[in-house]
Motif scaffolding. Structure first.
Motif, PDB file in Angstrom:
ATOM      1  N   GLN A   1      -9.629  -4.255 -11.446  1.00 58.58           N
ATOM      2  CA  GLN A   1      -8.805  -5.445 -11.432  1.00 58.58           C
ATOM      3  C   GLN A   1      -9.148  -6.831 -12.190  1.00 58.58           C
ATOM      4  O   GLN A   1      -8.681  -7.343 -12.799  1.00 58.58           O
ATOM      5  CB  GLN A   1      -8.422  -5.986  -9.880  1.00 58.58           C
ATOM      6  CG  GLN A   1      -7.662  -4.934  -9.436  1.00 58.58           C
ATOM      7  CD  GLN A   1      -7.521  -5.364  -7.754  1.00 58.58           C
ATOM      8  OE1 GLN A   1      -6.802  -6.279  -7.416  1.00 58.58           O
ATOM      9  NE2 GLN A   1      -8.007  -4.651  -6.734  1.00 58.58           N
TER      10      GLN A   1
ATOM     11  N   GLN B   1      -1.946  -2.908  -6.073  1.00 55.93           N
ATOM     12  CA  GLN B   1      -3.382  -3.496  -6.874  1.00 55.93           C
ATOM     13  C   GLN B   1      -3.102  -4.549  -7.839  1.00 55.93           C
ATOM     14  O   GLN B   1      -3.614  -5.760  -7.745  1.00 55.93           O
ATOM     15  CB  GLN B   1      -3.918  -2.153  -7.637  1.00 55.93           C
ATOM     16  CG  GLN B   1      -4.465  -1.224  -6.828  1.00 55.93           C
ATOM     17  CD  GLN B   1      -6.017  -1.544  -6.355  1.00 55.93           C
ATOM     18  OE1 GLN B   1      -6.764  -1.859  -7.513  1.00 55.93           O
ATOM     19  NE2 GLN B   1      -6.255  -1.602  -5.307  1.00 55.93           N
ATOM     20  N   PHE B   2      -1.826  -4.287  -8.716  1.00 56.91           N
ATOM     21  CA  PHE B   2      -1.823  -5.475  -9.586  1.00 56.91           C
ATOM     22  C   PHE B   2      -0.657  -6.364  -9.563  1.00 56.91           C
ATOM     23  O   PHE B   2      -0.369  -7.196 -10.553  1.00 56.91           O
ATOM     24  CB  PHE B   2      -1.769  -4.567 -10.981  1.00 56.91           C
ATOM     25  CG  PHE B   2      -2.733  -4.039 -11.279  1.00 56.91           C
ATOM     26  CD1 PHE B   2      -4.177  -4.765 -11.651  1.00 56.91           C
ATOM     27  CD2 PHE B   2      -3.090  -2.453 -11.305  1.00 56.91           C
ATOM     28  CE1 PHE B   2      -5.302  -4.244 -11.932  1.00 56.91           C
ATOM     29  CE2 PHE B   2      -4.334  -2.205 -11.509  1.00 56.91           C
ATOM     30  CZ  PHE B   2      -5.378  -2.779 -11.926  1.00 56.91           C
TER      31      PHE B   2
END
Length: 283
Positions: free
Chosen positions: A120, A32-33
Motif C-alpha cells: 500500500q 485495501q485501496f
C-alpha cells in the motif's frame, strides 16, 4: 530438523500464499485501496491550494503524512482484525491443535500484515508522485530515511495491533477502535501541519507513533526547507527513532505474553460461547 524453524518457514510460506490470494481477489483489493484512493482524490483537489507561504500545496504537504497514516492505521488493523476474526471462526483453535502451529500462525499473519502495508505504501507513493507531485527525495540519504522510518513504524505498530487483537472481543470492538484512531489522525499532523494546533494537542499527538511516522515520511520525501513548518524547525530524526523504537520494544515484550495468554484460553467451549453471543447480537 528443528521443529520451531520448520514452523517459522511454514509461517512465511503461508504469508506468501495469503498475499498472492489477497492481490488476486477483487473485494480484498477494494478493501485495501479504497480509503487510500479516496484520500488521494481529496489531495488531488487540493493540489493548487498553497499552505501559508511555504511554496507547497496542502496536498504536497499531506501526501507523506498519508503514507505515515497507512503504516500506523492499516498496520494496526491488518493484524488486530485478523486475530479477532480468526478467534471467532475457529481458525486460531485449529492452529493451536497442530504442533508448533501457533508459531507458524503468528509468523504468517504478521508477515502478511507487513507485506500488505508495504505494498500500500509503495503504490500510494508512486501514484501520489505522479498525480500530485511536490515530493523531492534528495538522493540515497532520503531513501535510507524512508526505509528506516517504514521499518521502525511497522515494528512499533504491528505488536500493538497484535496486543489489541489478543484482548478485544468481537468485530464490534475493533470497529469502535476506529473512532479514537481517527481522532489521532486528526491531531497528528497527517493532513495539516501539527504546529497549527494548540500546544496540549501537539503533546498528545507526540506520544503516539502515528505523528512520528508522518514526520519521518516528510523528512524523507519533502524538500529540506519544508522543515520550517515543523516543531522546533527540525525533522528530529533522533526523537523519531527513539519514540518509534520505544513503542517497538514495549510491543515486542508485551505482545508475546498477551498472545500466549490468548492461545492458552482458546478452546472449543470459548469459541462456542463467542458464537452464541454473536447470534444473540444478530437477533
Amino acid at each position: 530438523m528443528n521443529p520451531t524453524a520448520t514452523a517459522v518457514r511454514g509461517g512465511f510460506a503461508r504469508a506468501w500464499i495469503e498475499l498472492r490470494q489477497m492481490y488476486r481477489n477483487a473485494p480484498e483489493l477494494l478493501g485495501q485501496f479504497l480509503t487510500p484512493a479516496l484520500s488521494l482524490c481529496a489531495l488531488y483537489l487540493l493540489r493548487n491550494r498553497e499552505y501559508a507561504d511555504s511554496g507547497l500545496s496542502i496536498a504536497e504537504l499531506a501526501l507523506p503524512g498519508l503514507l505515515g497514516s497507512i503504516i500506523a492505521f492499516n498496520g494496526l488493523f491488518a493484524i488486530a482484525n485478523v486475530l479477532v476474526l480468526d478467534r471467532e471462526d475457529g481458525t486460531l483453535l485449529r492452529a493451536k491443535a497442530v504442533p508448533n502451529g501457533m508459531i507458524g500462525y503468528f509468523v504468517g499473519k504478521i508477515t502478511t500484515a507487513a507485506g500488505s502495508v508495504l505494498v500500500q505504501v509503495l503504490v500510494v507513493l508512486v501514484v501520489g508522485m505522479l498525480v500530485i507531485g511536490g515530493l523531492s527525495p534528495d538522493g540515497p540519504g532520503a531513501w535510507l530515511t524512508f526505509g528506516w522510518v517504514v521499518l521502525l513504524g511497522l515494528l512499533a505498530i504491528l505488536p500493538a495491533g497484535a496486543i489489541l487483537g489478543g484482548v478485544l472481543e468481537g468485530p464490534r470492538a475493533t470497529f469502535l477502535l476506529t473512532m479514537p484512531l481517527m481522532g489521532l489522525i486528526a491531531i497528528s499532523g497527517i493532513f495539516y501541519p501539527i504546529t497549527a494546533l494548540p500546544g496540549w494537542l501537539q503533546s498528545v499527538a507526540q506520544a503516539f507513533p502515528m505523528y512520528w511516522a508522518g514526520l519521518g515520511m516528510r523528512s524523507a520525501l519533502l524538500a529540506p526547507e519544508t522543515v520550517a513548518i515543523e516543531i522546533d524547525r527540525s525533522w528530529r530524526h533522533l526523537e523519531t527513532a527513539a519514540v518509534l523504537g520505544a513503542w517497538a520494544v514495549v510491543g515486542l515484550l508485551v505482545a508475546p505474553v498477551v498472545l500466549r495468554r490468548m492461545a492458552r484460553h482458546e478452546s472449543g467451549s470459548s469459541m462456542a460461547a463467542r458464537r452464541e453471543k454473536a447470534m444473540q447480537r444478530a437477533f
